[in-house]
Design an enzyme around this catalytic site. Structure first.
Site, short mmCIF file in Angstrom:
data_model
loop_
_atom_site.label_atom_id
_atom_site.label_comp_id
_atom_site.label_asym_id
_atom_site.label_seq_id
_atom_site.Cartn_x
_atom_site.Cartn_y
_atom_site.Cartn_z
N ASP A 129 16.62 -16.65 20.73
CA ASP A 129 17.84 -17.06 20.03
C ASP A 129 17.56 -18.16 19.01
O ASP A 129 18.47 -18.53 18.26
CB ASP A 129 18.88 -17.55 21.04
N ASP A 171 27.73 -17.36 34.01
CA ASP A 171 27.35 -16.66 35.23
C ASP A 171 28.51 -16.58 36.22
O ASP A 171 28.79 -15.50 36.77
CB ASP A 171 26.14 -17.34 35.87
#
EC number: 2.4.1.12
Length: 1066
Positions: free
Chosen positions: A383, A766
């Site tokens: 990224d 998450d």
């Protein structure tokens, strides 16, 4: 017993034998295809002892069919008695000793229990069949006893007086089928009910077990009938059930001797809390009313927080996998492997904080994993679009050609070279083969050269050319501008059949960097993982996805097989959305000062959640089902129609309200159908059908697919294809499609990040992603293999550790203030109540920082003001306080017992709960409120991975941050309070020491919990431990005040001396 077609069973003990007419059971078993020698506990086949060539018999009294595994588990963890006759299991040859074995007489061998001259275990009576070799039968002096198989008569064979008790057994002749005895026996009829109950046959429990076994066998036959017909006869007569009908895993509940006392203590603690709060509320402290009121409010919040944390641990379980059954089922000899393909996602952002060498080790452990090569694809998401990361992956591919065959040849663990070569091997003690020693030394030299090349690339990356980085082909690197660049995809291995040095193919390795443009919200890690999910669907389209952080390498090469034992299970696999592995870490100091291992959470809390609906997703080390990530509902089994009283008239009082219930049920089903097609705010989104196939396109319009998944035709086609059927032939076209799905605007006006993929809206994606999956009705599984599946690195510095906890707490605050808060979201979904409690606890715990800070400051205020928040103690209040502290200690001890957690890990967890609560959680709460209510965005801080070459050098490094201010203030405040309280007690005399003890107890409680924080602030102490410094300061101050009070070198002045002057004043 099946002897010559006779339909009866034989049960017996040393004293007597009973022949039971059980035609019903035998017929039922034959009609259902019931195989013999099946364990009545777990349903597995009973093993055959190699020495005796006979089936294993656990109980010598009733021969209840139990396999060796259940026998060992019952002896070590259970009640140690037979489920039928309740006789204590005796120790068999080769079994480990347990408590009570020393009381048994005789040797370890089971044959000595009968002391017979029969070789082996031929005369052991089994409840289904007794098999005896013909040669041994002919050598006996036996008489034949003819038994008819008519009616329901039960015959009893009683021994003659004087006959030894160890010479009694009934056997079936293999040729004639007659029942024979060793010594002359007399028969007499007895009461059938008494004997049937005595030996377990005919009782309600026995019938329930037979009925349950029949249903299990019917289910297994249904599963096995779906497989290939040619594989049903691959096993011999000793294995009546094929491997396809066996479950690949099983649940191991916590033994009742450990879990029942734990639950009793929880209930008692609730009762004690109720009495405690009744006392606290009914007995206010009038001279310190605000101290009393504040303390009661804080204690009520702590009790509420404890309930949220405690009850999700009510049903803890363990799990066990069978890797051998997985191989037998999906890896048949001479046939290609049928194991499911799996895509592995590795995410990295900053090559400075996440060194390329650590990422390279993670990739090498993935390429060398023990799994079919053509089933593994590794995708690395960069990224940060760093040229350094791309060059490191290229070097990793070259080194993998030598490293992968070396790992598979010698089966080494772990398969990350940095951690493998860090292990110390004693070649003489472990008797290592000289050839392996030579190859290992050569491989270590190759790895050192590989590290030199990686470190050289890191050093060169600091000098950026004026025109930016350039590829070897001369083309400019697209990621020169990190915040504004096009998407990049590079297939490093796999496209041109790259071979290793042994001539075998290497798994796929793909470099991916999504497009970045100013003005777009890229959603950090969740957005990068969603980009990988779309890219992998076009290139490989594996049905399962594993995501790991760049610093989490595969420590157990069979980790993927462990996950497949759950996800590919023929019975329960289709309802599992993901398999979560615990996080384990390397490079942490021996004492784990800042509780980096987090053992209490991973070994206690997660086991409790696994017994409800499954563990929460913790961000790494998790294997997903791809269709669950696409936002589909879990498959639901068709339930049988509910029982209604159709035989009674409508006016019957017993059926009152039945018609109304039926109408409500119909309306509920209709509402559920409408909700699936309705608004998003009413229910968790899902498509109308859960079966994904090629006929799916005829059921769902194309426009709905495009609104849900985007406008990529290649990706839409991959969602309709069978798992693993992605097109890999037109590589250029596939890469063009990958660039399309990596664009910034692809997710606009779609369900990505809302209902599909990793969910946006929080830095802790998450928790939110796992919560949405559980709301869709899926369940998850917690897998804890003996060798940890993954290992990573954790920040051992105090400042970095606090920033990591700050990021986790900030994500929880964002979820709490969003529409996805588990307090009010998804009540019409498949989320179970106790699972909801765990999610509520995971988003509400940062709010505990406010009462925690206040409660930690109250002892100091009490010491400084001379008042106390608790009224004067009496016998009743003393009993309440003692009972409360004992119940807290008992709960913790029992949790550590069934969770396998040490006292040191538990205490470190308690300490850092206070440290993080008064620092990181408080700042996270403030930042979350500013971000959600004020629109002030916070900067995402990447945790530093790896450390200095000097071991634990960062542990003693001091880095200033505002997170250190609150705990330091509380620490100093309590120290000053202790000094002030002791000085006042010295001044006032001995009567003031009694009330002072309670105040000192609470202050020392705060100081002990903040002790690791004080050590981190003071830095490295080479000679003097920090605790000695602290207590030295306290003792020095106390003795100084005492010295001033005593004043031994000054003359005491008792006032002026009065003498008679002799004058008359009157």
């Amino acid at each position: 017993m099946d002897a010559g077609g006779l339909g009866f069973l034989v049960a017996g003990s040393r004293r007597e034998f009973v022949v039971l007419n059980v035609d019903d059971f035998s017929k039922q078993g034959s009609s259902q295809g019931c195989p013999d020698y099946i364990c009545q506990i777990c349903g597995d086949d009973i093993d055959i002892l190699q020495e005796e060539n006979e089936y294993f018999v656990a109980c010598n009294e009733c021969a209840f069919p139990v396999c060796r595994t259940c026998y060992e588990y019952e002896r070590q963890e259970g009640t140690q008695v037979c489920p039928r006759c309740k006789t204590r299991y005796k120790r068999h040859k080769g079994s480990p000793r347990v408590h009570g074995d020393e009381e048994e007489e005789g040797s370890d061998d089971i044959e000595s229990e009968f002391a017979s001259s029969i070789a082996g275990r031929s005369s052991t009576v089994h409840p289904y069949r007794v098999s005896v070799a013909e040669s041994s039968i002919n050598s006996w002096d036996i008489d034949s006893v003819s038994i008819t198989n008519s009616g329901t008569s039960v015959h009893f064979y009683e021994e003659h007086v004087g006959t030894p008790t160890n010479h009694h057994a009934l056997v079936a002749h293999p040729n004639t089928g007659e029942i024979m005895r060793h010594n002359p026996l007399q028969t007499r009829p007895i009461n059938p009910k008494r004997d049937l109950t005595l030996y377990g046959y005919g009782s309600v429990a026995w019938k329930n077990r037979v009925e349950w076994k029949r249903k299990q066998q019917h289910k297994m036959q249904k599963v096995s009938s779906d497989g290939e017909g040619s594989d049903q006869n691959d096993f011999d007569g000793h294995h009546p059930r094929s491997a396809e009908s066996k479950q690949l895993s099983r649940k191991l509940p916590i033994p009742s001797s450990k879990i029942n006392p734990y639950r009793i203590v929880i209930i008692l603690r609730l009762a004690i809390l109720a009495l405690f709060f009744h006392y606290r509320i009914r007995n206010p402290v009038h001279d310190a009313y605000w101290l009393w009121l504040t303390s009661v409010i804080c204690e009520i919040w702590f009790a509420f927080s404890w309930i949220l944390d405690q009850f999700p641990k009510w049903y803890p379980i363990k799990r066990e996998t069978y890797l051998d059954r997985l191989s037998l089922r999906y890896e048949k000899e001479g046939k290609p492997s049928e194991l499911a393909p799996i895509d592995i996602f590795v995410s990295t952002v900053d090559p400075v904080k996440e060194p390329p060498l650590i990422t390279a080790n993670t990739v090498l452990s993935i390429l060398a994993v023990d799994y079919p090569v053509d089933k593994v694809c590794c995708y690395v998401s960069d990224d940060g679009a760093a040229m350094l990361t791309f060059e490191a992956l290229t070097e990793t591919c070259l080194f993998a050609r030598k490293w992968v065959p070396f790992c598979k040849k010698h089966k080494i663990e772990p398969r990350a070279p940095e951690w493998y070569f860090a292990q110390k091997i004693d070649y003489l003690r472990e008797k290592v083969h000289p050839e392996f020693v030579r190859e290992r030394r050569a491989m270590k030299r190759e790895y050192e050269e590989f590290k030199v090349r990686i470190n050289a690339a890191v050093a060169n990356s600091h000098k950026v050319p004026e025109g930016g980085w350039v590829l070897p082909e001369g083309a400019p690197w697209h990621g020169n501008n990190v915040r504004d660049h096009a998407g990049m995809v590079q297939v490093i291995t796999g496209h041109d059949c790259v071979m290793d040095d042994a001539g075998n193919k290497l798994p796929w390795l793909v470099y991916v960097s999504r497009e970045k443009r100013p003005g777009y919200d890229h959603h950090k890690k969740a957005g990068a993982l969603n980009a990988l999910l779309r890219t992998s669907a076009i290139l490989s389209n594996a049905p399962f996805v594993l995501n790991v952080d760049c610093d989490h390498y595969i420590n157990n090469s069979k980790a993927l097989r462990e996950a497949m034992c759950f996800l590919m299970d023929p019975v329960l696999g289709e309802k599992i959305c993901y398999v979560q592995f615990p996080q384990r870490f390397d490079g942490i100091d021996q004492h784990d000062r800042y509780s980096n291992h987090n053992v209490v959470f991973f070994d206690i809390n997660m086991k409790g959640l696994d017994g409800i609906q499954g563990p929460i997703y913790v961000g790494t080390g998790c294997v997903f089902r791809r269709h669950a990530l696409y936002g589909y509902d879990a498959p639901t089994a068709t339930k049988p129609p509910s029982k209604t009283c159709n035989c009674w008239p409508m006016s019957c009082c017993l059926c009152c309200g039945s018609e109304r219930k039926c109408l409500k049920a119909k309306k509920k089903q209709e509402n559920q159908k409408k909700v699936k097609c309705g608004d998003a705010s009413k229910k968790v989104h899902a498509l109308e059908v859960t079966e994904i196939g090629k006929e799916y396109a005829t059921l769902v319009p194309q426009e709905k697919f495009e609104k849900r998944f985007g406008l990529s035709q290649a990706f839409l086609a991959s969602t309709l294809q069978e798992s693993g059927e992605a097109c890999r032939f037109d590589m250029l076209k596939s890469l063009d499609d990958c660039i399309h799905v990596l664009s910034c605007g692809y997710e606009n006006k779609t369900q990505w990040g809302k209902e599909v993929g990793w969910i946006y809206g929080s830095v802790t994606e998450d928790i939110l992603t796992g919560f949405k999956m559980h709301c869709h009705g899926w369940r998850s599984v917690y897998c804890m293999p003996r060798r940890p599946a993954f290992k990573g690195s954790a920040p051992i510095n105090l400042t970095d550790r606090l920033h990591q906890v700050l990021r986790w707490a900030l994500g929880s605050v964002e979820i709490f203030l969003s529409k996805h808060c588990p307090i009010w979201y998804g009540y019409q979904s498949g989320l179970k109540p106790l699972e909801r409690l765990s999610y509520i606890n995971s988003v509400i715990y940062p709010w505990t920082s406010i009462p925690l800070i206040i409660y930690c400051a109250l002892p100091a205020f009490c010491l400084l003001s001379g008042k106390f928040m608790v009224p004067e103690m009496n016998i009743y209040s003393s009993i309440l306080f003692i009972a409360l502290f004992v119940s807290i200690a008992a709960t913790s001890i029992l949790e550590m017992q069934w969770g396998g957690v040490g006292i040191n890990d538990w205490w470190r967890n308690e300490q850092f709960w206070v440290i993080g609560g008064v620092s990181s959680h408080l700042f996270a709460l403030c930042q979350g409120l500013l971000k959600v209510l004020g629109g002030v965005d916070t900067k995402f801080r990447v945790t530093l991975k790896g450390g200095d070459t000097n071991e634990f050098s960062e542990l003693y490094e001091f880095k200033w941050t505002w997170l250190l201010v609150p705990p330091m203030t509380l620490l100093l405040l309590n120290v000053v309070g202790v000094l002030a309280g002791v000085s006042k007690a010295i001044t006032d005399g001995y009567e003031s020491w009694g009330p002072l003890l309670g105040k000192l107890f609470f202050s020392f409680w705060v100081i002990l919990h903040l002790h690791p924080f004080l050590k981190g602030v003071m830095g490295k102490q080479d000679r003097v431990p920090t605790i000695i410094v602290v207590f030295s300061v306290l003792l020095a101050a106390i003795f100084s005040l005492l010295w001033v009070r005593v004043n031994p070198f000054t003359i005491k002045f008792d006032g002026p001396v009065l003498e008679v002057c002799g004058l008359e004043c009157e």
